[in-house]
Design a protein around this motif. Structure first.
Motif, short mmCIF file in Angstrom:
data_model
loop_
_atom_site.label_atom_id
_atom_site.label_comp_id
_atom_site.label_asym_id
_atom_site.label_seq_id
_atom_site.Cartn_x
_atom_site.Cartn_y
_atom_site.Cartn_z
N VAL A 1 5.08 5.58 -8.17
CA VAL A 1 5.28 5.40 -6.97
C VAL A 1 6.68 5.10 -6.45
N ALA B 1 -1.18 -0.33 -3.82
CA ALA B 1 -0.31 0.13 -5.05
C ALA B 1 0.95 -0.84 -5.15
N THR C 1 0.80 -1.23 -0.17
CA THR C 1 0.00 0.10 0.04
C THR C 1 1.12 1.22 0.23
N LEU D 1 -3.24 6.17 -8.46
CA LEU D 1 -3.78 5.81 -7.15
C LEU D 1 -5.13 6.84 -6.84
N ASP E 1 3.06 1.64 -10.32
CA ASP E 1 1.81 2.61 -10.35
C ASP E 1 2.24 4.05 -10.54
N THR F 1 -8.14 5.47 -8.46
CA THR F 1 -8.50 4.26 -7.29
C THR F 1 -9.32 4.89 -6.15
N VAL G 1 -3.98 3.37 -0.09
CA VAL G 1 -4.08 2.69 -1.16
C VAL G 1 -3.45 1.63 -1.52
#
Length: 314
Positions: free
Chosen positions: A113, A62, A5, A71, A66, A74, A60
């Motif tokens: 990310v 992830a 996450t 994100l 990503d 989402t 979130v």
């Protein structure tokens, strides 16, 4: 489905006109609120919209590959439909999704990310001051920065990413900034070709071509500048620009330089005169912060030097 996450800390803003509606429904029920934040620098004090400001955290699912836009989508689709942000193509071509990521202006769709997640509770970094980091956040056993994807902690968290609206512009709502001041400054400099309007003809007086032809060397003088997508990232990085009143801004000067360097344009003198003002090239402090995050690879700082030199030579 990923087991890791990312925590997004999003600086949110609701204009005053919507505060009564928010109060009636008790605020957004979809995310945990943290302490209110102060001046985000998203607009000058005299232009800052009034309304409710706070920070919300979203956890979130992830993976390192990503994008930050993934994100947010989402969150919008499955957690909090009240969250406002702007995007269009999702591929770094339209420039509509420029925001501040960990204090640095960038595009949501191109920010991964693995490049932006930082350990929870970490102190201020170079990014927090608007400077691009020279390495990734992961470290080896000797606490030396090494490149690579973020490593999940025991709870499966890849880290924290802080988001705010693009600095230098008034905030309309949440991550949506009003970039009209920048677009107005670009329009003032007439960002379109102004040629002599004379078509080439043959020796018999017939029209020869319907185009203004250039050789590769002439094209190379401005081709890179045509990549500008007016995203506002360079404006958000500029320590002088704050809405376009004291400084016309690097984006407008890039568009002016694009036509100054175009051999087909016949208004070079007028264009240089238009930017030879107190709020034009004279206001540029040559900090070159505008170069650091251009998503289209334009060396904005160097172009600022070049256009200043042209103004001084004329």
């Amino acid at each position: 489905m990923t087991n890791t996450t990312v925590t997004l800390q999003i600086h949110r803003f609701t204009p005053r006109a919507e505060r009564e509606r928010d109060r009636a429904r008790g605020g957004s029920p979809f995310a945990k609120k943290s302490s209110p934040f102060g001046d985000s620098g998203a607009a000058s004090a005299r232009r800052r919209p009034r309304g409710k400001q706070w920070v919300q955290e979203y956890v979130v699912a992830a993976g390192p590959e990503d994008s930050v836009l993934d994100l947010l989508l989402t969150i919008k689709r499955t957690m909090d439909p009240t969250l406002a942000f702007r995007y269009s193509c999702g591929h770094g071509m339209c420039g509509s999704d420029a925001v501040s990521i960990n204090g640095t202006p960038n595009l949501l769709c191109t920010a991964m990310v693995k490049d932006w997640a930082k350990p929870a509770g970490s102190g201020p970094t170079a990014d927090d001051e608007g400077f691009r980091a020279t390495g990734d956040a992961t470290t080896d056993s000797d606490n030396t920065a090494v490149p690579g994807s973020p490593i999940a902690d025991a709870d499966g968290s890849l880290g924290v990413i802080e988001l705010a609206a693009l600095p230098g512009f008034p905030v309309q709502r949440d991550l949506v900034a009003d970039i009209d001041p920048m677009l107005d400054q670009i329009r003032k400099l007439k960002p379109y070709l102004q040629a002599d309007g004379v078509l080439a003809t043959t020796s018999e007086g017939k029209v020869d071509v319907f185009e203004y032809l250039q050789n590769p060397e002439q094209l190379a003088r401005y081709e890179t500048l045509t990549n500008c997508i007016a995203c506002g990232v360079c404006e958000g990085l500029c320590p002088v620009y704050a809405g376009g009143d004291a400084f016309i801004g690097p984006a407008a000067l890039i568009w002016a330089s694009r036509f100054v360097n175009d051999s087909r344009d016949e208004r070079t003198a007028e264009r240089l005169e238009a930017i030879d003002t107190a709020d034009g090239v004279a206001a540029c402090q040559s900090v070159r912060a505008c170069t650091r995050q251009c998503p289209r690879g334009i060396d904005v700082g160097e172009e600022m030097w070049q256009i200043v030199a042209k103004v001084r030579e004329r």
